[in-house]
Motif scaffolding. Structure first.
Motif, PDB file in Angstrom:
ATOM      1  N   UNK A 108       0.838  -1.203   0.000  1.00  0.00           N
ATOM      2  CA  UNK A 108       0.000   0.000   0.000  1.00  0.00           C
ATOM      3  C   UNK A 108       0.868   1.246   0.000  1.00  0.00           C
ATOM      4  N   UNK A 109       0.393   2.251  -0.703  1.00  0.00           N
ATOM      5  CA  UNK A 109       1.067   3.542  -0.769  1.00  0.00           C
ATOM      6  C   UNK A 109       0.163   4.584  -0.123  1.00  0.00           C
ATOM      7  N   UNK A 110       0.752   5.413   0.751  1.00  0.00           N
ATOM      8  CA  UNK A 110       0.009   6.476   1.419  1.00  0.00           C
ATOM      9  C   UNK A 110       0.466   7.817   0.865  1.00  0.00           C
ATOM     10  N   UNK A 111      -0.463   8.570   0.307  1.00  0.00           N
ATOM     11  CA  UNK A 111      -0.148   9.893  -0.211  1.00  0.00           C
ATOM     12  C   UNK A 111      -0.935  10.935   0.566  1.00  0.00           C
ATOM     13  N   UNK A 112      -0.239  11.816   1.274  1.00  0.00           N
ATOM     14  CA  UNK A 112      -0.895  12.865   2.035  1.00  0.00           C
ATOM     15  C   UNK A 112      -0.840  14.184   1.276  1.00  0.00           C
ATOM     16  N   UNK A 113      -1.881  14.975   1.451  1.00  0.00           N
ATOM     17  CA  UNK A 113      -1.975  16.294   0.821  1.00  0.00           C
ATOM     18  C   UNK A 113      -2.313  17.318   1.896  1.00  0.00           C
ATOM     19  N   UNK A 114      -1.492  18.355   2.008  1.00  0.00           N
ATOM     20  CA  UNK A 114      -1.701  19.419   2.983  1.00  0.00           C
ATOM     21  C   UNK A 114      -2.315  20.618   2.282  1.00  0.00           C
ATOM     22  N   UNK A 115      -3.517  20.990   2.691  1.00  0.00           N
ATOM     23  CA  UNK A 115      -4.271  22.036   2.009  1.00  0.00           C
ATOM     24  C   UNK A 115      -4.085  23.381   2.707  1.00  0.00           C
ATOM     25  N   UNK A 116      -3.705  24.382   1.911  1.00  0.00           N
ATOM     26  CA  UNK A 116      -3.528  25.739   2.409  1.00  0.00           C
ATOM     27  C   UNK A 116      -4.815  26.534   2.221  1.00  0.00           C
ATOM     28  N   UNK A 117      -5.161  27.403   3.191  1.00  0.00           N
ATOM     29  CA  UNK A 117      -6.359  28.236   3.014  1.00  0.00           C
ATOM     30  C   UNK A 117      -6.269  29.068   1.740  1.00  0.00           C
ATOM     31  N   UNK A 118      -7.403  29.314   1.127  1.00  0.00           N
ATOM     32  CA  UNK A 118      -7.476  30.087  -0.108  1.00  0.00           C
ATOM     33  C   UNK A 118      -7.306  31.566   0.226  1.00  0.00           C
ATOM     34  N   UNK A 119      -6.159  32.115  -0.132  1.00  0.00           N
ATOM     35  CA  UNK A 119      -5.876  33.534   0.095  1.00  0.00           C
ATOM     36  C   UNK A 119      -5.172  34.100  -1.126  1.00  0.00           C
ATOM     37  N   UNK A 120      -5.018  35.415  -1.132  1.00  0.00           N
ATOM     38  CA  UNK A 120      -4.323  36.054  -2.252  1.00  0.00           C
ATOM     39  C   UNK A 120      -2.860  35.646  -2.294  1.00  0.00           C
ATOM     40  N   UNK A 121      -2.282  35.340  -1.111  1.00  0.00           N
ATOM     41  CA  UNK A 121      -0.859  35.008  -1.045  1.00  0.00           C
ATOM     42  C   UNK A 121      -0.576  33.572  -1.466  1.00  0.00           C
ATOM     43  N   UNK A 122      -1.498  32.645  -1.152  1.00  0.00           N
ATOM     44  CA  UNK A 122      -1.269  31.235  -1.444  1.00  0.00           C
ATOM     45  C   UNK A 122      -1.579  30.921  -2.903  1.00  0.00           C
ATOM     46  N   UNK A 123      -0.892  29.949  -3.427  1.00  0.00           N
ATOM     47  CA  UNK A 123      -1.122  29.495  -4.796  1.00  0.00           C
ATOM     48  C   UNK A 123      -1.302  27.988  -4.788  1.00  0.00           C
ATOM     49  N   UNK A 124      -1.812  27.456  -5.890  1.00  0.00           N
ATOM     50  CA  UNK A 124      -1.969  26.011  -5.999  1.00  0.00           C
ATOM     51  C   UNK A 124      -0.629  25.323  -5.752  1.00  0.00           C
ATOM     52  N   UNK A 125      -0.677  24.239  -5.009  1.00  0.00           N
ATOM     53  CA  UNK A 125       0.537  23.512  -4.639  1.00  0.00           C
ATOM     54  C   UNK A 125       0.766  22.383  -5.642  1.00  0.00           C
ATOM     55  N   UNK A 126       1.892  22.415  -6.337  1.00  0.00           N
ATOM     56  CA  UNK A 126       2.230  21.371  -7.311  1.00  0.00           C
ATOM     57  C   UNK A 126       3.454  20.624  -6.804  1.00  0.00           C
ATOM     58  N   UNK A 252       4.838  10.072  -1.737  1.00  0.00           N
ATOM     59  CA  UNK A 252       4.077   9.022  -1.059  1.00  0.00           C
ATOM     60  C   UNK A 252       4.999   8.137  -0.233  1.00  0.00           C
ATOM     61  N   UNK A 253       4.428   7.550   0.817  1.00  0.00           N
ATOM     62  CA  UNK A 253       5.153   6.670   1.730  1.00  0.00           C
ATOM     63  C   UNK A 253       4.534   5.277   1.646  1.00  0.00           C
ATOM     64  N   UNK A 254       5.357   4.244   1.742  1.00  0.00           N
ATOM     65  CA  UNK A 254       4.858   2.877   1.635  1.00  0.00           C
ATOM     66  C   UNK A 254       4.577   2.277   3.013  1.00  0.00           C
ATOM     67  N   UNK A 255       3.559   1.430   3.060  1.00  0.00           N
ATOM     68  CA  UNK A 255       3.042   0.897   4.320  1.00  0.00           C
ATOM     69  C   UNK A 255       4.113   0.177   5.140  1.00  0.00           C
ATOM     70  N   UNK A 256       4.839  -0.757   4.525  1.00  0.00           N
ATOM     71  CA  UNK A 256       5.826  -1.534   5.279  1.00  0.00           C
ATOM     72  C   UNK A 256       6.937  -0.647   5.826  1.00  0.00           C
ATOM     73  N   UNK A 257       7.353   0.312   5.049  1.00  0.00           N
ATOM     74  CA  UNK A 257       8.408   1.224   5.486  1.00  0.00           C
ATOM     75  C   UNK A 257       7.913   2.079   6.641  1.00  0.00           C
ATOM     76  N   UNK A 258       6.697   2.597   6.538  1.00  0.00           N
ATOM     77  CA  UNK A 258       6.122   3.414   7.607  1.00  0.00           C
ATOM     78  C   UNK A 258       6.075   2.627   8.911  1.00  0.00           C
ATOM     79  N   UNK A 259       5.637   1.369   8.844  1.00  0.00           N
ATOM     80  CA  UNK A 259       5.526   0.563  10.057  1.00  0.00           C
ATOM     81  C   UNK A 259       6.891   0.304  10.687  1.00  0.00           C
ATOM     82  N   UNK A 260       7.885  -0.031   9.879  1.00  0.00           N
ATOM     83  CA  UNK A 260       9.221  -0.307  10.415  1.00  0.00           C
ATOM     84  C   UNK A 260       9.803   0.947  11.075  1.00  0.00           C
ATOM     85  N   UNK A 261       9.673   2.095  10.423  1.00  0.00           N
ATOM     86  CA  UNK A 261      10.214   3.324  11.006  1.00  0.00           C
ATOM     87  C   UNK A 261       9.551   3.620  12.340  1.00  0.00           C
ATOM     88  N   UNK A 262       8.237   3.476  12.423  1.00  0.00           N
ATOM     89  CA  UNK A 262       7.550   3.729  13.693  1.00  0.00           C
ATOM     90  C   UNK A 262       8.026   2.797  14.799  1.00  0.00           C
TER      91      UNK A 262
END
Length: 421
Positions: A108-126, A252-262
């Motif tokens: 399994x692959x875990x992909x997290x996305x951090x959403x910034x509030x919509x403001x004049x200063x912020x732009x779409x995150x690529x 993205x982070x992989x499940x087995x790797x995440x578990x071992x690191x924890x």
């Protein structure tokens, strides 16, 4: 929407993907975010559209991946993972676009996305995920001594022993590249990112452990010796493989790797009569040769043969090495008590967990509040299990090493944000 098979007919196996969404600056899940998965480089070819739940998680979906044989032996002609693009949008927030999410078969692959509030200063995150180092073209490590001369106690190094930091400051370029940005990354997230960038998660578990221990030791050496700050730099480590490790911001982070690191993030490699973790350098062992270091493909072969992690490491770094554990983890309210908490446990440590879970539940409502009575009963077990499910830990309802420190990490994050509001 049903899956539309991509152009590569060799994608005969299945990998899994789950996306997590977080509202930046609030330490809260972004519930109700629209998540779209598409063919890499083909944004109009939507494979799946999902909505994040109250914990900011999407359902886990199956995606085609190459045959597992491709990641078991090095072959420059056969990419061992498939790639997909992910877009995340939510009213009131800037959209996030992630290009090249890597999917390996049978994991399994875990992909997290951090959403910034919509403001004049912020732009779409690529976010463009870099190639895996075992597939792409990266410069080899410039050799260094595996231990460093330490300044006297009045110098930069004032800690009597290694400490696991709360954050690592990663310089996204060579050390002398003043134009490259710095990223503040939680320590465990940094280790997971590097390991997911440099080894394959469907390798033997003991091989994964050996490589994670090498990454941990190298990183803690950089931290303990103040390697870059002592040279006038304002960061902990770089993402240049010529100097340090590969790190791909937002990948993205992989499940087995995440578990071992924890499970082992406070453990490092050292030798008798030295104070510091070893600077455990390594190479792939195929395109680059490094006779006195660990080779990643060599560690994989030893894992296939049944060797455990410490035996793999001794084969490469010498039979005098041993493992030590850092006694202090920075940024947590209290250290792991040394004994797992479970049904029937009582005392102040149980009370700590109950208080922290209740604070976390203010932001993650799927976790039901519990009585703070120091008694680990069914109510507490269910809350722990829910927490583990949300934060991708083994959901056994027991507060062991991994769960204790993950609860502490999330508790600190949500309480800090509460204080700032």
């Amino acid at each position: 929407m049903p899956y539309i098979r991509g152009h590569n007919p060799e994608y005969s196996e299945i990998g899994r993907l789950q996306v997590g969404t977080l509202a930046v600056g609030q330490a809260k899940p972004a519930s109700g975010a629209i998540v779209r998965v598409s063919e890499h480089g083909q944004p109009d070819n939507i494979i799946e559209e999902m909505i994040s739940d109250s914990s900011g998680r999407t359902p886990t979906i199956n995606l085609p991946a190459p045959p597992i044989d491709y990641s078991m032996t090095p072959d420059p002609a056969r990419m061992p993972y498939s790639e997909y693009d992910v877009s995340v949008s939510m009213e009131g927030y800037e959209p996030v676009y992630i290009e090249g999410v890597q999917i390996l078969p049978e994991t399994a692959s875990f992909q997290d996305a951090n959403l910034q509030p919509l403001t004049a200063e912020n732009a779409a995150d690529i976010i463009a995920i870099k190639d895996h180092t075992l597939w792409g073209d990266f410069p080899p490590k410039i050799p260094e001594m595996d231990t460093k001369s330490l300044p006297p106690s009045t110098g930069l190094v004032v800690l009597p022993e290694p400490v696991v930091p709360e954050y690592v400051i990663v310089h996204a370029g060579k050390p002398d590249d003043a134009t490259a940005p710095n990223h503040w990354v939680p320590f465990r997230d940094y280790i997971k990112n590097v390991a997911s960038s440099e080894i394959y998660a469907n390798w033997p578990e003991e091989t994964i452990k050996a490589n994670v221990l090498a990454i941990l030791s190298f990183t803690l050496n950089r931290i303990y010796t103040e390697w870059y700050p002592s040279k006038g730099f304002d960061f902990t480590i770089t993402n240049s493989t010529a100097f340090d490790h590969a790190f791909s911001f937002g990948r993205n982070i992989f499940e087995e790797i995440s578990r071992v690191v924890d499970e082992i993030f406070t453990t490092f490699i050292t030798r008798p009569n030295i104070r510091q973790p070893l600077l455990t350098q390594y190479c792939d062992g195929k395109r680059v040769s490094c006779p006195t270091w660990m080779t990643q493909w060599g560690s994989k072969q030893m894992g296939d043969q049944g060797y455990n992690a410490i035996d793999i490491l001794k084969r490469f770094y010498g039979y005098d090495i041993f493992l030590m554990q850092a006694k202090k983890v920075a940024g947590v309210p209290s250290s792991y008590p040394g004994t797992a908490l479970q049904m029937g446990s009582t005392g102040s440590d149980v009370r700590v967990i109950q208080e922290q879970l209740n604070a976390i539940s203010n932001n993650f409502p799927a976790i039901k509040k519990v009585r703070v009575d120091g008694l680990f009963g069914e109510e507490t077990r269910v809350a722990v299990e829910t927490f583990q499910e949300i934060f991708r830990l083994a959901a056994d309802g027991i507060v062991g090493f991994s769960t204790w420190y993950k609860i502490s990490q999330i508790y600190v994050a949500v309480t800090r944000m509460a204080e700032l509001r």
